[in-house]
Design an enzyme around this catalytic site. Structure first.
Site, PDB file in Angstrom:
ATOM      1  N   GLU A  27     -17.961 -13.650  57.477  1.00 30.07           N
ATOM      2  CA  GLU A  27     -18.132 -14.719  56.496  1.00 30.07           C
ATOM      3  C   GLU A  27     -19.633 -14.949  56.258  1.00 30.07           C
ATOM      4  O   GLU A  27     -20.360 -15.315  57.177  1.00 30.07           O
ATOM      5  CB  GLU A  27     -17.476 -15.997  57.034  1.00 30.07           C
ATOM      6  CG  GLU A  27     -17.429 -17.113  56.021  1.00 30.07           C
ATOM      7  CD  GLU A  27     -16.705 -18.352  56.546  1.00 30.07           C
ATOM      8  OE1 GLU A  27     -16.894 -18.700  57.720  1.00 30.07           O
ATOM      9  OE2 GLU A  27     -15.966 -18.971  55.759  1.00 30.07           O
ATOM     10  N   LYS A  70     -17.157 -37.875  62.605  1.00 28.62           N
ATOM     11  CA  LYS A  70     -18.475 -37.317  62.903  1.00 28.62           C
ATOM     12  C   LYS A  70     -18.809 -36.386  61.748  1.00 28.62           C
ATOM     13  O   LYS A  70     -18.365 -35.247  61.699  1.00 28.62           O
ATOM     14  CB  LYS A  70     -18.431 -36.547  64.230  1.00 28.62           C
ATOM     15  CG  LYS A  70     -19.708 -36.590  65.044  1.00 28.62           C
ATOM     16  CD  LYS A  70     -20.882 -35.892  64.400  1.00 28.62           C
ATOM     17  CE  LYS A  70     -20.783 -34.384  64.537  1.00 28.62           C
ATOM     18  NZ  LYS A  70     -21.739 -33.686  63.640  1.00 28.62           N
ATOM     19  N   GLU A  96      -9.243 -26.199  60.414  1.00 31.90           N
ATOM     20  CA  GLU A  96      -9.390 -25.333  59.242  1.00 31.90           C
ATOM     21  C   GLU A  96     -10.711 -24.611  59.433  1.00 31.90           C
ATOM     22  O   GLU A  96     -11.769 -25.245  59.493  1.00 31.90           O
ATOM     23  CB  GLU A  96      -9.364 -26.165  57.959  1.00 31.90           C
ATOM     24  CG  GLU A  96      -9.058 -25.334  56.741  1.00 31.90           C
ATOM     25  CD  GLU A  96     -10.233 -25.225  55.813  1.00 31.90           C
ATOM     26  OE1 GLU A  96     -10.838 -24.117  55.788  1.00 31.90           O
ATOM     27  OE2 GLU A  96     -10.565 -26.217  55.152  1.00 31.90           O
ATOM     28  N   CYS A 115     -15.212 -22.275  52.295  1.00 30.18           N
ATOM     29  CA  CYS A 115     -14.404 -21.500  53.252  1.00 30.18           C
ATOM     30  C   CYS A 115     -13.306 -20.721  52.534  1.00 30.18           C
ATOM     31  O   CYS A 115     -12.922 -19.638  52.968  1.00 30.18           O
ATOM     32  CB  CYS A 115     -13.826 -22.397  54.326  1.00 30.18           C
ATOM     33  SG  CYS A 115     -13.029 -23.854  53.642  1.00 30.18           S
TER      34      CYS A 115
HETATM   35  P1  ADP Z   1     -21.898 -24.937  60.735  1.00 33.27           P
HETATM   36  O1  ADP Z   1     -22.464 -23.927  61.685  1.00 33.27           O
HETATM   37  O2  ADP Z   1     -21.610 -24.370  59.411  1.00 33.27           O
HETATM   38  O3  ADP Z   1     -22.667 -26.223  60.708  1.00 33.27           O
HETATM   39  P2  ADP Z   1     -20.009 -25.870  62.649  1.00 33.27           P
HETATM   40  O4  ADP Z   1     -18.632 -25.395  62.905  1.00 33.27           O
HETATM   41  O5  ADP Z   1     -21.015 -25.602  63.702  1.00 33.27           O
HETATM   42  O6  ADP Z   1     -20.445 -25.293  61.263  1.00 33.27           O
HETATM   43  O7  ADP Z   1     -20.026 -27.442  62.406  1.00 33.27           O
HETATM   44  C1  ADP Z   1     -19.031 -28.188  61.777  1.00 33.27           C
HETATM   45  C2  ADP Z   1     -18.965 -29.558  62.411  1.00 33.27           C
HETATM   46  O8  ADP Z   1     -18.657 -29.427  63.801  1.00 33.27           O
HETATM   47  C3  ADP Z   1     -20.278 -30.353  62.370  1.00 33.27           C
HETATM   48  O9  ADP Z   1     -19.962 -31.716  62.175  1.00 33.27           O
HETATM   49  C4  ADP Z   1     -20.866 -30.114  63.742  1.00 33.27           C
HETATM   50  O10 ADP Z   1     -21.766 -31.110  64.167  1.00 33.27           O
HETATM   51  C5  ADP Z   1     -19.610 -30.118  64.593  1.00 33.27           C
HETATM   52  N1  ADP Z   1     -19.730 -29.407  65.878  1.00 33.27           N
HETATM   53  C6  ADP Z   1     -20.430 -28.283  66.156  1.00 33.27           C
HETATM   54  N2  ADP Z   1     -20.254 -27.929  67.448  1.00 33.27           N
HETATM   55  C7  ADP Z   1     -19.416 -28.838  68.011  1.00 33.27           C
HETATM   56  C8  ADP Z   1     -18.858 -29.039  69.324  1.00 33.27           C
HETATM   57  N3  ADP Z   1     -19.116 -28.209  70.332  1.00 33.27           N
HETATM   58  N4  ADP Z   1     -18.043 -30.086  69.515  1.00 33.27           N
HETATM   59  C9  ADP Z   1     -17.745 -30.932  68.505  1.00 33.27           C
HETATM   60  N5  ADP Z   1     -18.248 -30.823  67.268  1.00 33.27           N
HETATM   61  C10 ADP Z   1     -19.071 -29.790  67.010  1.00 33.27           C
END
Ligand code: ADP
Length: 489
Positions: free
Chosen positions: A391, A180, A256, A290
């Site tokens: 961050e 994903k 990570e 990061c």
């Molecule tokens: P950012 O806020 O920098 O986009 P995230 O940690 O929210 O960082 O997102 C990193 C990845 O995790 C993306 O692919 C996002 O779609 C996915 N993601 C965000 N929330 C969830 C969740 N609850 N479950 C699974 N994947 C998630």
């Protein structure tokens, strides 16, 4: 290709498909905030479809049962195809998320291909343990088997490179994958899927579902009973949610997460080297890293001189259209992220930071359409301030003075993150002491971003769970089985 709008679809069971409900979302380029792609928006039902394809490929397909050498051949072919499409991958990645194209050409694309090759080769070298007990006529040995269906959830800052860092070991050790990609940067994953299709990967072994996280495809991957493990890179807060969701079906997880790494510059350092390294440490990839050395700790004896040269070096960086090969700092990934970074700059001023340079958007000419921020340096920062603790994930450096090595180590450790760190010194004892006493997953001595794929990579404290890289990835992506043979006496 500049104004072309792509149609990006899921890759499920060896085919490019639309969402079951036909939903799409727009991927916006941070260069001009124009639409760069119409992307299939995956719902839980699309994630289910991808997991079912990966499940079938794992339970009944050839991939987990093939020799590592046969898997290696296909993965190498895909890596060759990735390299052959370097320019295309680099231009789309740049348009999709704003990374300078020179970085894509020289680092992101070649490293993506290298990650695939490295893990394919590594898996072929796999060996296991034996525990012979000849006095009892018993031989116990171990087998390493793939874990199953791997959900790889990746972020937008190094899209293809971080995807390959997860997908490569997963595939090489015989797992099947549902990737994903981040919703902000979906394009390169689909190009890589084409490379795997053309390389002859059996159907269902590698699947890509696009879309969002919460209440959507991402979340479903973390709760689906057919998924065996989740590897995730992203924010610490998201890691908490994913861990809670994955706990219901006891998936193994590797995370990570965020960082606020300290870069310690001692008075005895090679100053030219330290300036170059610590500038790169925060401003590479617009600070959307990061591992960034986003707290710069400088020993008081050299503080004023170092700061003056540091500010001059920050001001010399070329902010511009990332499609221009001369650009060093491109736009921030989204307007939402731009607002977040600007609000931290405001906060830094309110907290009492001395703004030495930057602190504003760059809006000359066509740059006004995009999300550009000038390299920003705050001096005389107290480590307890929010700009030193949180961050920011943008081109914003905070500089903290210190007097003694003990103080520098204490400041470095006074943060909830523990991903990486740097020390700049000509004293070997100092380097060893910092490496030993600062609680981080990686410590760089007189360098930044140097990576050996065999070494462990991951974070302590709020920066992650688990390690990946070489045998560490093997540990995560395989199950160990004990086989016990009793011989007749
Ligand atoms: P950012 O806020 O920098 O986009 P995230 O940690 O929210 O960082 O997102 C990193 C990845 O995790 C993306 O692919 C996002 O779609 C996915 N993601 C965000 N929330 C969830 C969740 N609850 N479950 C699974 N994947 C998630």
């Amino acid at each position: 290709m500049t104004d072309e709008i792509l149609q990006v679809r899921h890759f499920i069971g060896g085919e490019f498909v639309d969402s079951l409900d036909g939903a799409t979302f727009d991927s916006i380029s941070p260069i001009d905030n124009a639409v760069v792609a119409h992307v299939a928006e995956g719902s839980a039902a699309d994630a289910d479809r991808a997991v079912e394809a990966a499940r079938r490929a794992f339970d009944d397909g050839p991939w987990p049962r093939m020799s590592p050498a046969a898997r290696r051949k296909i993965i190498h072919r895909a890596a060759d195809l990735i390299e052959s499409r370097l320019e295309e991958l680099a231009s789309w990645e740049t348009r999709d998320m704003g990374k300078p194209i020179s970085e894509c050409r020289t680092k992101d694309v070649p490293r993506t291909a290298h990650n695939f090759r490295f893990f394919a080769d590594f898996a072929e070298m796999q060996h296991t343990e034996a525990f012979p007990k000849p006095w009892d006529n018993v031989l116990t040995y171990t087998l390493r088997e793939p874990v199953g269906v791997s959900a790889c959830i990746s972020p937008w800052n190094f899209p293809m490179m971080l995807e390959s860092w997860k997908v490569a070991p997963a595939l090489a050790f015989g797992n099947t994958v549902v990737l994903k990609p981040a919703e902000q940067s979906p394009i390169s994953a689909s190009i890589i899927a084409e490379c795997f299709l053309d390389a002859g990967l059996p159907e269902g072994v590698f699947n890509v579902v696009h879309g969002f996280g919460p209440d959507a495809a991402g979340e479903r991957l973390t709760t689906h009973p057919g998924v065996d493990l989740v590897t995730f890179t992203g924010e610490s807060a998201t890691g908490r949610v994913i861990m809670a969701n994955a706990a219901q079906t006891l998936k193994r997880v590797s995370f990570e997460l965020g960082g606020k790494s300290a870069s310690i510059v001692m008075a005895d350092a090679d100053i030219d080297l330290a300036i170059k390294g610590t500038i790169d440490g925060i401003f590479r990839n617009q600070g959307e890293v990061c591992l960034a050395g986003s707290r710069l700790l400088v020993q008081r004896e050299i503080y004023e001189e170092f700061l003056e040269r540091y500010v001059a070096a920050a001001e010399a960086l070329v902010v511009g259209d990332p499609r221009d090969a001369a650009t060093q700092i491109g736009p921030l990934v989204s307007t939402e992220h731009l607002e977040k970074v600007l609000s931290y700059i405001e906060l830094g001023q309110a907290e009492g930071g001395k703004l030495m340079t930057g602190g504003h958007r760059v809006t000359e000419g066509a740059l006004a359409l995009g999300n550009y921020v000038a390299p920003t340096v705050f001096a005389d920062v107290d480590n307890s301030w929010r700009i030193a603790q949180e961050e920011i994930f943008g081109p914003v450096q905070v500089v903290v003075p210190f007097d003694t090595l003990e103080e520098a180590i204490a400041i470095a450790n006074d943060n909830r993150y523990g991903l990486a760190g740097m020390v700049w010194t000509s004293n070997l004892n100092t380097a060893h002491r910092v490496a030993r006493e600062v609680r981080t997953g990686t410590m760089w001595v007189n360098c930044f971003f140097v990576r050996d794929l065999r070494a462990p990579f991951g974070g302590m404290k709020d920066s992650g769970i688990g390690r990946e890289g070489g045998a560490y990835s093997e540990e995560f992506f395989t199950e160990s089985k004990a086989v016990v043979i009793q011989f007749p006496s």
